[in-house]
Design an enzyme around this catalytic site. Structure first.
Site, short mmCIF file in Angstrom:
data_model
loop_
_atom_site.label_atom_id
_atom_site.label_comp_id
_atom_site.label_asym_id
_atom_site.label_seq_id
_atom_site.Cartn_x
_atom_site.Cartn_y
_atom_site.Cartn_z
N ASP A 228 -22.05 63.31 2.23
CA ASP A 228 -21.57 64.05 3.39
C ASP A 228 -20.00 63.85 3.52
OD1 ASP A 228 -22.96 61.09 4.25
OD2 ASP A 228 -21.12 61.54 5.47
N ASP B 59 -19.00 62.75 6.63
CA ASP B 59 -18.87 61.87 7.79
C ASP B 59 -18.88 62.91 9.06
OD1 ASP B 59 -19.28 59.14 8.75
OD2 ASP B 59 -17.23 59.18 9.57
N1 LIG Z 1 -20.87 58.83 6.73
C1 LIG Z 1 -21.32 57.73 6.44
N2 LIG Z 1 -21.14 56.41 7.08
C2 LIG Z 1 -21.43 55.40 6.83
N3 LIG Z 1 -22.38 55.20 5.79
C3 LIG Z 1 -22.78 56.14 5.04
N4 LIG Z 1 -23.68 56.36 3.91
C4 LIG Z 1 -23.81 57.64 3.46
N5 LIG Z 1 -22.94 58.50 4.54
C5 LIG Z 1 -22.41 57.57 5.33
#
Ligand SMILES: Nc1ncnc2[nH]cnc12
Ligand SMILES: CSC[C@H]1O[C@H](OP(=O)(O)O)[C@H](O)[C@@H]1O
Length: 291
Positions: free
Chosen positions: A211, A213
């Site tokens: 992703d 974030d």
């Molecule tokens: N955006 C994110 N923040 C923290 N841990 C994660 N693991 C996978 N995506 C994450």
């Protein structure tokens, strides 16, 4: 002098077992540092001994804060592991590190605060170097195995380890990206990498981007369903990467050219007569080589 290679894979979210191991067997390893996350799957691949530990346990029972990091690293050391590869999910702070890509991380910013971070302490104080927390030789193998498997892989990157379990606020996400220079974010690689160094194990981290974030204007904020969907889609790539490692690392192992396997050589400060016998007993696997 060479030793036998034994590769451990610590599987993160969505990766609770690996297939294709010859003589596969789940074994219970007892540790003076508590119970590891789960039993450890042992076996071999192309003649190289392998071990697999699901970081959150099968069924995902341990939160990032509660993963028993010390017990996990100690248990792997007790099994005779020489090289540890973390495979974990991460969010990305860089447009070009897109969901589905892998990043062979080489640096960390440790923002965790509610975890035991060292095997050492009162009765046996030690300070190892963490300037270069990942092993370049092992990271080379991960990069090559990823490229051979057709994965879009980025070599090098800074992983910000946050405490969690909640994801970052938008302000934190922007600060880590714009001001702190972090490339990816996750919740588990610290203190795992520091503990591996204390245990004189080579450590490499393969972070699988799931992703963006919360910072990206064109993508919604991160959520677990999307993470698991991306991870599941990537599982085949991760398995292919792992299968390529034994041939790249070989059965016989020369001393680490970067010194990971000698990290404790000059690290212990406590005078021999002042050392706590109870702590020394717990350190038998981690520091037995020099104690
Ligand atoms: N955006 C994110 N923040 C923290 N841990 C994660 N693991 C996978 N995506 C994450
Ligand atoms: C599943 S969402 C957040 C969770 O996933 C990552 O775990 P791991 O590093 O073990 O793959 C991340 O660090 C969080 O713990």
């Amino acid at each position: 002098m060479s030793t036998k290679t034994k590769i451990a894979v610590i599987g993160g979210s969505g990766i609770y077992e690996i297939d294709g191991l010859e003589g596969a067997e789940w074994v219970t390893v007892e540790s003076p540092w508590g119970a590891p996350s789960d039993q450890i799957l042992t076996g071999s691949l192309n003649g190289v001994e392998m071990a697999f530990l699901p970081r959150h346990g099968r069924g995902h029972i341990h939160s990032p804060t509660e993963v028993p990091y010390r017990a996990n690293i100690d248990a792997l050391k007790r099994l005779g592991v020489t090289d540890v590869i973390s495979v974990s999910a991460c969010g990305s702070f860089r447009e070009e590190m897109a969901p589905g890509d892998f990043v062979v991380v080489d640096q960390f910013i440790d923002r965790t605060f509610a975890r035991e971070k060292s095997f050492f302490g009162t009765g046996c104080v030690a300070h190892v170097s963490a300037a270069h927390p990942t092993c370049p030789r092992l990271s080379d193998a991960c990069e090559t195995a990823a490229r051979d498997a057709g994965i879009n892989v980025h070599r090098g990157g800074t992983y910000l380890a946050m405490e969690g379990p909640q994801f970052s606020t938008l302000a934190e996400s922007k600060m880590y990206r714009e001001h702190w220079g972090a490339d990816v974010i996750g919740m588990t690689n610290m203190p795992e990498a520091k503990l591996a160094r204390e245990a004189e194990l080579c450590y490499a981290s393969v972070a699988m981007v799931t992703d963006y974030d919360s910072w990206h204007p064109d993508h919604g904020e991160v959520d677990v369903t999307a993470i698991i969907a991306t991870l599941t889609g990537n599982a085949e790539k991760g398995r292919a990467l792992i299968k390529g490692l034994p041939a790249l690392l070989g059965t016989d192992r020369a001393p680490c050219p970067h010194g990971c396997d000698r990290a404790l050589e000059f690290a212990i400060l406590t005078a021999p007569e002042k050392r706590d016998p109870a702590l020394l007993a717990k350190l038998d696997a981690v520091a037995g080589r020099i104690l």
